[in-house]
Design a protein around this motif. Structure first.
Motif, short mmCIF file in Angstrom:
data_model
loop_
_atom_site.label_atom_id
_atom_site.label_comp_id
_atom_site.label_asym_id
_atom_site.label_seq_id
_atom_site.Cartn_x
_atom_site.Cartn_y
_atom_site.Cartn_z
N HIS A 88 -17.61 2.80 -3.81
CA HIS A 88 -16.66 3.29 -5.12
C HIS A 88 -16.85 5.23 -4.60
O HIS A 88 -17.83 5.38 -3.69
CB HIS A 88 -17.52 2.44 -5.84
CG HIS A 88 -17.52 1.40 -6.12
ND1 HIS A 88 -18.82 0.49 -6.12
CD2 HIS A 88 -16.75 0.50 -6.75
CE1 HIS A 88 -18.15 -1.01 -6.10
NE2 HIS A 88 -17.23 -1.01 -6.84
N GLU A 92 -21.90 6.98 -9.34
CA GLU A 92 -22.08 5.89 -11.10
C GLU A 92 -21.33 4.95 -11.34
O GLU A 92 -21.64 3.71 -11.33
CB GLU A 92 -21.64 7.44 -11.45
CG GLU A 92 -22.58 8.49 -12.50
CD GLU A 92 -22.74 9.39 -11.35
OE1 GLU A 92 -23.54 10.56 -11.11
OE2 GLU A 92 -21.69 9.38 -10.09
N ALA A 93 -19.68 4.72 -10.44
CA ALA A 93 -19.44 3.69 -10.23
C ALA A 93 -19.36 2.76 -9.52
O ALA A 93 -19.36 1.24 -9.77
CB ALA A 93 -17.05 4.29 -9.54
N GLN A 96 -21.93 1.24 -12.02
CA GLN A 96 -21.46 0.19 -12.61
C GLN A 96 -20.94 -1.64 -12.77
O GLN A 96 -20.92 -2.31 -12.74
CB GLN A 96 -20.60 1.37 -13.43
CG GLN A 96 -20.59 2.05 -13.86
CD GLN A 96 -21.12 2.13 -15.49
OE1 GLN A 96 -21.20 0.86 -16.27
NE2 GLN A 96 -21.82 2.87 -16.06
N GLN A 97 -21.25 -1.76 -11.00
CA GLN A 97 -20.91 -2.18 -10.60
C GLN A 97 -22.18 -3.66 -10.86
O GLN A 97 -21.75 -5.11 -10.20
CB GLN A 97 -19.87 -3.18 -9.78
CG GLN A 97 -18.96 -2.31 -9.81
CD GLN A 97 -17.92 -2.34 -10.50
OE1 GLN A 97 -17.54 -3.26 -10.80
NE2 GLN A 97 -17.18 -1.11 -11.12
N THR A 101 -29.34 -2.93 -16.13
CA THR A 101 -29.47 -2.27 -15.73
C THR A 101 -30.72 -1.60 -15.23
O THR A 101 -30.77 -0.61 -14.82
CB THR A 101 -29.90 -1.12 -17.78
OG1 THR A 101 -30.70 -1.93 -17.98
CG2 THR A 101 -28.51 -1.82 -18.13
N ALA A 104 -29.69 -0.68 -12.05
CA ALA A 104 -28.47 -0.14 -11.79
C ALA A 104 -29.22 1.22 -11.77
O ALA A 104 -27.96 2.22 -12.61
CB ALA A 104 -27.65 -0.73 -12.57
N CYS A 117 -26.79 5.90 -15.38
CA CYS A 117 -25.26 6.10 -15.96
C CYS A 117 -25.53 4.99 -17.42
O CYS A 117 -24.35 4.31 -18.03
CB CYS A 117 -24.15 6.42 -15.26
SG CYS A 117 -24.17 5.11 -14.30
N THR A 118 -26.57 4.04 -16.74
CA THR A 118 -26.31 2.55 -17.97
C THR A 118 -27.37 2.71 -19.28
O THR A 118 -27.49 1.22 -19.32
CB THR A 118 -26.38 1.16 -16.93
OG1 THR A 118 -27.32 0.96 -16.37
CG2 THR A 118 -24.79 1.59 -16.20
N VAL A 132 -25.16 -5.40 -17.25
CA VAL A 132 -24.46 -4.30 -16.74
C VAL A 132 -23.30 -3.80 -17.88
O VAL A 132 -22.39 -3.22 -18.64
CB VAL A 132 -24.02 -3.81 -15.29
CG1 VAL A 132 -23.45 -1.94 -15.52
CG2 VAL A 132 -26.08 -2.96 -15.08
N SER A 133 -22.56 -4.46 -17.58
CA SER A 133 -21.19 -4.81 -18.53
C SER A 133 -21.12 -6.31 -18.51
O SER A 133 -21.33 -7.32 -17.97
CB SER A 133 -19.69 -4.88 -17.58
OG SER A 133 -19.98 -5.51 -15.91
#
Length: 470
Positions: A88, A92-93, A96-97, A101, A104, A117-118, A132-133
């Protein structure tokens, strides 16, 4: 943070620009544990970095990439290092995948800074597994099981939002390759206190999504001796089994530090797998007689057959399938022995026959049977306590039989059957020798001549009569 700031990776290039420690490596270092291997993400071409590391570590580069995903592994005498390209625009990007956390986080090896970042570091401190998401489980449904594996192995809890998301997405687990699901499950079963984690799996609905064969057990009531339905009973057998294994030394002090105890603990994961599925055949075999009594005739064999299908789907090894099949298929035998003992019809040879038939798995089967009885109700009844005491006797007899079997050779062999009795080699030899050995171990036969006379008097006429009838 000291575990990160003090880390030395002498095998890296002198100026590791765009090289990051990631995932479980960072998590373990933050927790004060030495990582079993090292995961690196590299911005740019990974081939040169891998070659440099291999040269410095005396390792070799192995290409593990597939389906367009590049992974190079450097296998050295001291460690395993997996290297992947940054997929990515930024680290950080990339983070995020990822799945959770606590996995991550990255450590920038040039800047010597943690990239979080998470909220992974806070979740580490709070001992929490958090996705994470919201799309984490849709991207890879194997993460549904991995969440519980991480909770079990790290002794973390799963946050409420993640638990709810698992419940909503539980159906997706059916699309995951069986071997990936089993790889996570066996790690859960391999921990010493995974009972609460498995209970949470059941509460989310993921357990029956993985094992749809257990769905019919939910609400399947049992006889008056059982306080719980088949599903809840199976979960309680799991937790009782863990408690027995944890307290094994006090239950059976004579087995402490023996080879048999080591083998039992080596079967812990398969014992727990078997505990979940040992009554899977009860709904299909449930019957009610004219007096309203509930029974499950033949449920052990039915449960073993159902489990065989589950094991094929999850791609268990042949050995794992054999162990689970034996435990489930024979899990009622200790109870039958106890009932025979109560009725005064159990001779020493009855126990020995059980030991010979089940071999090294006799002890795991006994321990499973104890957990099974202990999970019938919240409070053990007098009859159930009697069975637990009988199991103590059974284990003592097992130890004594194993000792005597190892100390004294068999009375006769296949050669004796050929040379003395004039028999032709056949599959029947195995059962003849087993029956003779059962009588040797029970004290009924003590010499070679007695054994040969007994075979000639009791077995051979029976064989001749049976062949005449055929």
């Amino acid at each position: 943070m000291n575990g990160l700031t003090n880390i030395t990776l002498d095998f890296l290039p002198d100026r590791p620009d765009g090289v990051y420690l990631v995932g479980g490596t960072v998590r373990d270092l933050l927790a004060g544990r030495s990582p079993t291997d090292i995961d690196l993400v590299v911005s740019g071409d990974i081939t040169g970095v891998a070659g440099h590391i291999a040269a410095r570590t005396g390792g070799r580069v192995i290409d593990l990439g597939k389906n367009g995903f590049a992974v190079l592994r450097v296998a050295s005498p001291d460690t395993i290092i997996d290297i992947t390209p940054l997929a990515h625009p930024s680290i950080e990007a990339d983070l995020q995948q990822r799945d959770f956390t606590i996995n991550a986080m990255a450590y920038d090896l040039k800047a010597r800074r943690l990239v979080d970042c998470t909220g992974g570091q806070a979740d580490m401190q709070n001992q929490t597994v958090r996705m994470v998401s919201p799309t984490a489980f849709e991207k890879d449904p194997a993460r549904l099981v991995r969440a519980y594996r991480m909770a079990a192995t790290l002794h973390f809890s799963i946050d409420a939002g993640t638990q709810d998301a698992i419940g909503r997405h539980r159906h997706l687990v059916t699309g995951v390759a069986g071997e990936r699901v089993w790889a996570e499950l066996v790690k859960i079963f391999g921990t010493a206190d995974s009972g609460p984690v498995v209970m949470r799996m059941a509460a989310s609905g993921l357990l029956t999504a993985i094992f749809p064969e257990l769905q019919a057990a939910v609400g399947c009531t049992q006889n008056r001796h059982h306080q719980f339905d088949v599903f809840d009973h199976s979960l309680r057998v799991y937790t009782r089994l863990e408690a027995l294994l944890a307290d094994f030394d006090s239950h059976f002090p004579d087995l402490t530090a023996t080879e048999d105890a080591a083998k039992l603990h080596g079967h812990a994961a398969m014992l727990k797998y078997s505990a979940l599925l040992h009554d899977a055949g009860k709904p299909a075999t449930r019957s009610v007689d004219s007096r309203g009594r509930v029974g499950f005739p033949g449920h052990a064999a039915k449960s073993a057959d159902i489990t065989a299908g589950v094991s094929r789907r999850l791609r268990l090894s042949n050995r794992q399938r054999h162990v689970s099949d034996a435990i489930i298929r024979h899990h009622i035998r200790p109870l039958f022995l106890y009932l025979a003992s109560e009725n005064g019809t159990l001779g020493r040879r009855g126990m020995i026959r059980f030991f010979n038939r089940c071999g090294d798995l006799a002890l795991p089967i006994i321990v499973h049977a104890m957990a099974d009885i202990m999970a019938k109700s919240e409070v053990l009844q007098a009859r159930d306590n009697g069975f637990i005491f009988f199991c103590d006797r059974l284990v003592a007899a097992y130890v004594d039989t194993r000792r005597r079997k190892a100390a004294v050779p068999p009375l006769i062999s296949g050669r004796d059957l050929i040379a003395v009795l004039g028999l032709s080699p056949s599959p029947r030899f195995k059962s003849i020798l087993r029956e003779v050995d059962e009588r040797r171990l029970s004290g009924e036969l003590t010499t070679r001549d007695q054994a040969l006379e007994w075979v000639g008097t009791h077995l051979l006429p029976h064989d001749v009569s049976r062949r005449a009838e055929d």
